[in-house]
Design an enzyme around this catalytic site. Structure first.
Site, PDB file in Angstrom:
ATOM      1  N   ASP A   1      -2.611  -1.236  14.461  1.00  0.00           N
ATOM      2  CA  ASP A   1      -1.605  -0.520  13.656  1.00  0.00           C
ATOM      3  C   ASP A   1      -1.429   0.909  14.170  1.00  0.00           C
ATOM      4  O   ASP A   1      -1.363   1.854  13.386  1.00  0.00           O
ATOM      5  CB  ASP A   1      -2.068  -0.521  12.191  1.00  0.00           C
ATOM      6  CG  ASP A   1      -0.922  -0.312  11.215  1.00  0.00           C
ATOM      7  OD1 ASP A   1       0.251  -0.425  11.633  1.00  0.00           O
ATOM      8  OD2 ASP A   1      -1.199  -0.010  10.039  1.00  0.00           O
TER       9      ASP A   1
ATOM     10  N   VAL B   1      -2.626   5.468  -2.098  1.00  0.00           N
ATOM     11  CA  VAL B   1      -2.261   6.884  -2.045  1.00  0.00           C
ATOM     12  C   VAL B   1      -3.482   7.672  -1.550  1.00  0.00           C
ATOM     13  O   VAL B   1      -4.623   7.297  -1.807  1.00  0.00           O
ATOM     14  CB  VAL B   1      -1.756   7.342  -3.445  1.00  0.00           C
ATOM     15  CG1 VAL B   1      -2.797   7.127  -4.513  1.00  0.00           C
ATOM     16  CG2 VAL B   1      -1.345   8.803  -3.434  1.00  0.00           C
TER      17      VAL B   1
HETATM   18  N1  LIG Z   1      -8.040  11.833   6.017  1.00  0.00           N
HETATM   19  C1  LIG Z   1      -6.813  12.264   5.754  1.00  0.00           C
HETATM   20  N2  LIG Z   1      -6.554  13.587   5.665  1.00  0.00           N
HETATM   21  C2  LIG Z   1      -5.294  14.037   5.408  1.00  0.00           C
HETATM   22  N3  LIG Z   1      -4.227  13.241   5.224  1.00  0.00           N
HETATM   23  C3  LIG Z   1      -4.421  11.909   5.301  1.00  0.00           C
HETATM   24  C4  LIG Z   1      -5.709  11.342   5.562  1.00  0.00           C
HETATM   25  N4  LIG Z   1      -5.585   9.994   5.585  1.00  0.00           N
HETATM   26  C5  LIG Z   1      -4.294   9.726   5.354  1.00  0.00           C
HETATM   27  N5  LIG Z   1      -3.586  10.863   5.177  1.00  0.00           N
HETATM   28  C6  LIG Z   1      -2.145  10.978   4.871  1.00  0.00           C
HETATM   29  O1  LIG Z   1      -1.808   9.972   3.954  1.00  0.00           O
HETATM   30  C7  LIG Z   1      -0.770   9.145   4.489  1.00  0.00           C
HETATM   31  C8  LIG Z   1      -0.955   7.729   3.982  1.00  0.00           C
HETATM   32  O2  LIG Z   1      -2.042   7.142   4.635  1.00  0.00           O
HETATM   33  P1  LIG Z   1      -2.290   5.575   4.602  1.00  0.00           P
HETATM   34  O3  LIG Z   1      -3.358   5.271   5.582  1.00  0.00           O
HETATM   35  O4  LIG Z   1      -2.535   5.164   3.185  1.00  0.00           O
HETATM   36  O5  LIG Z   1      -0.897   4.935   4.904  1.00  0.00           O
HETATM   37  P2  LIG Z   1       0.075   4.869   6.200  1.00  0.00           P
HETATM   38  O6  LIG Z   1      -0.704   4.581   7.435  1.00  0.00           O
HETATM   39  O7  LIG Z   1       0.902   6.120   6.238  1.00  0.00           O
HETATM   40  O8  LIG Z   1       0.984   3.661   5.815  1.00  0.00           O
HETATM   41  P3  LIG Z   1       0.602   2.113   5.741  1.00  0.00           P
HETATM   42  O9  LIG Z   1      -0.698   2.004   5.010  1.00  0.00           O
HETATM   43  O10 LIG Z   1       1.734   1.553   4.998  1.00  0.00           O
HETATM   44  O11 LIG Z   1       0.477   1.668   7.146  1.00  0.00           O
HETATM   45  C9  LIG Z   1      -0.880   9.310   6.013  1.00  0.00           C
HETATM   46  O12 LIG Z   1       0.340   9.039   6.638  1.00  0.00           O
HETATM   47  C10 LIG Z   1      -1.311  10.758   6.137  1.00  0.00           C
HETATM   48  O13 LIG Z   1      -0.182  11.604   6.102  1.00  0.00           O
END
Ligand SMILES: Nc1ncnc2c1ncn2[C@@H]1O[C@H](COP(=O)(O)OP(=O)(O)OP(=O)(O)O)[C@@H](O)[C@H]1O
Length: 363
Positions: free
Chosen positions: A174, A65
Site C-alpha cells: 500500500d 482516525v
Molecule cells: N504517526 C503519525 N503521525 C502523524 N500523522 C499520522 C500518523 N499516522 C497517520 N497519520 C496521518 O493520518 C492519516 C490517516 O492515516 P491512516 O493510516 O489511517 O490512513 P491512510 O493511509 O491515509 O488511508 P487508508 O487507511 O484509507 O489507506 C495519514 O494520511 C496521515 O496524514
C-alpha cells in the site's frame, strides 16, 4: 463403537477456510498477549485506555482516525480503527498491530504498543504525510517536492521496504503518498501495514485490496494478480515520487477508474517518464531511477538489491559520505529539514484536505 484411527497423511486436509481461520485465531491470541502494555521511554508500562488524553485530529483513512494524544506526558499519534464483525476488517487490524509491533527500523513509524479491545495503536508522532503536504503546496502555489527531497524519500522508503522483506518476509502492498510520513527533523518513514502480506518463497499469494491507482500492472491483471513480488511496491513508489515532484498523478483520471486501470495494465502503452515533463530539470540519474521503477513489465523492473546500487540511491545514502548530496546548513540542520519546515510554514493547514485535480483522492 471403537473409533478407528486415521493416520495423519490420510486425514482430509483442512480446507483453505480452516487454515485461514486458524491463522487469524493465532494472530488474535498473539496480539491479545501484549495489549495494554506500552513501551514508554524504554519502560514497559501497563496503561488504562482512560489515561489517553486526545488532543487533535491528525488525519483519517478508510479504516479509522489518527489523533495526537498524550499518555503519561508523552505525546503520540493514536490510531483508532473502526471495528466491525467483518473478517477482512479484523484481519487488517491484526496485521497493522502485529507488524508495527514487530518492526524496528529508523525508516518505519515505531509503535509504543496498542489496546486491542478499543482498537487503538499508539505510534510515534510525525508532522504529516506527503499527500497532505503536496495539497498544501499546490493550493499555496508553491513549488512541489524538489529532487533532493525525492532523494531522501526514495532512500528512506526503499530502506524500509528492503528491511520488511529481508528481516520479516513482508510486502507492504500500500505504498502511496499518504503512507509516507515525515517529522520536523526531515526524517521520512513508512506507515500503515493493514494490507501488508507475508511472502512465501518471495511471492505474495493473495490479492488483498490496496489502492488501485498506485497498483502495478501485474496486480491489475487477472492472470498475475494472485502471485506477484516486492517489485509491485517498487512500481507504487515510482508513481508516488512522480506525483510528488510533478504535482500530479501520471495517468489520466476520470470518473471511470476502469479506464485508468486499463491504461496502467496495458503493457503495450508506454509508461510515464519524468523526461516528458515540460518543466523537466531533473538529473539523468533521477529520471533513470524512476523510469526503472515504472517498467510496466515486471520482468524488466529491478528489485531492491539493484535499486540500492543505483547512482540516484547512493547519492542520497548518508553512509556514502563522499557523494552524499544533502548539504548541511549548520551543525544540527540540513537542507531537507529546512525545506520541510519552510514548506509547512509557508502553506496553510486548511488546504491539506482540499483535493488536487487529476490526483487520486485516497482518504
Ligand atoms: N504517526 C503519525 N503521525 C502523524 N500523522 C499520522 C500518523 N499516522 C497517520 N497519520 C496521518 O493520518 C492519516 C490517516 O492515516 P491512516 O493510516 O489511517 O490512513 P491512510 O493511509 O491515509 O488511508 P487508508 O487507511 O484509507 O489507506 C495519514 O494520511 C496521515 O496524514
Amino acid at each position: 463403537m471403537e473409533r478407528r484411527f486415521t493416520p495423519l497423511s490420510m486425514r482430509p486436509s483442512p480446507s483453505r477456510r480452516d487454515t485461514e481461520k486458524d491463522a487469524l485465531e493465532f494472530e488474535y491470541l498473539e496480539v491479545c498477549k501484549k495489549s495494554g502494555v506500552l513501551n514508554i521511554n524504554g519502560f514497559r508500562q501497563v496503561i488504562d485506555p482512560e489515561e489517553i488524553n486526545i488532543m487533535d485530529v491528525l488525519g483519517s483513512g478508510s479504516c479509522g482516525v489518527v489523533e495526537s494524544a498524550t499518555i503519561r506526558s508523552t505525546t503520540m499519534a493514536v490510531k483508532t480503527m473502526y471495528k466491525n464483525n467483518n473478517k477482512d476488517t479484523l484481519k487488517r487490524i491484526l496485521r497493522d498491530v502485529r507488524i508495527m509491533d514487530l518492526c524496528d527500523s529508523p525508516f518505519i513509524v515505531s509503535s509504543y504498543g496498542y489496546f486491542y479491545s478499543s482498537v487503538k495503536i499508539c505510534m510515534e508522532i510525525m508532522t504529516t504525510c506527503c499527500d497532505k503536504l503536496l495539497r498544501r503546496l499546490y493550493h499555496s502555489k508553491l513549488d512541489f517536492f524538489p529532487e533532493f527531497v525525492a532523494g531522501r524519500i526514495v532512500h528512506s522508503a526503499i530502506s524500509a521496504l528492503e528491511y520488511l522483506k529481508e528481516e520479516h518476509s513482508i510486502i507492504h502492498r500500500d505504498v502511496k503518498p499518504s503512507n509516507i510520513l515525515f517529522d520536523e527533523n526531515g526524517n521520512v518513514k513508512l506507515c500503515d501495514f493493514g494490507i501488508s502480506g507475508f511472502l512465501i518463497n518471495s511471492m505474495a499469494h493473495s490479492n488483498n485490496a490496496g489502492c488501485p491507482p498506485y497498483m502495478a500492472p501485474e496486480r491489475l491483471t487477472i492472470e498475475t494478480n494472485s502471485t506477484y513480488d516486492i517489485r509491485s511496491d517498487v512500481w507504487s513508489l515510482g508513481i508516488t515520487i512522480f506525483q510528488l515532484v510533478t504535482g500530479k498523478y501520471p495517468f489520466p483520471l476520470n470518473d471511470m477508474e476502469f479506464y485508468t486501470l486499463t491504461t496502467i495494465a496495458d503493457l503495450n502503452l508506454p509508461s510515464p517518464s519524468l523526461s516528458d515533463n515540460p518543466s523537466n530539470s531533473y538529473t539523468h540519474e533521477f529520471i533513470n531511477f524512476i523510469d526503472l521503477c515504472l517498467m510496466k513489465n515486471v520482468k524488466d523492473r529491478p528489485n531492491y538489491d539493484i535499486l540500492m546500487q543505483h547512482d540516484f540511491f547512493l547519492d542520497y545514502d548518508p553512509q556514502m559520505s563522499q557523494r552524499y548530496k544533502i548539504r548541511k546548513i549548520n551543525d544540527t540542520t540540513d537542507e531537507i529539514e529546512e525545506w520541510f519546515s519552510n514548506a509547512i510554514l509557508n502553506s496553510k493547514k486548511d488546504d491539506e484536505n482540499c483535493p488536487i485535480p487529476n490526483t487520486p483522492c485516497v482518504n
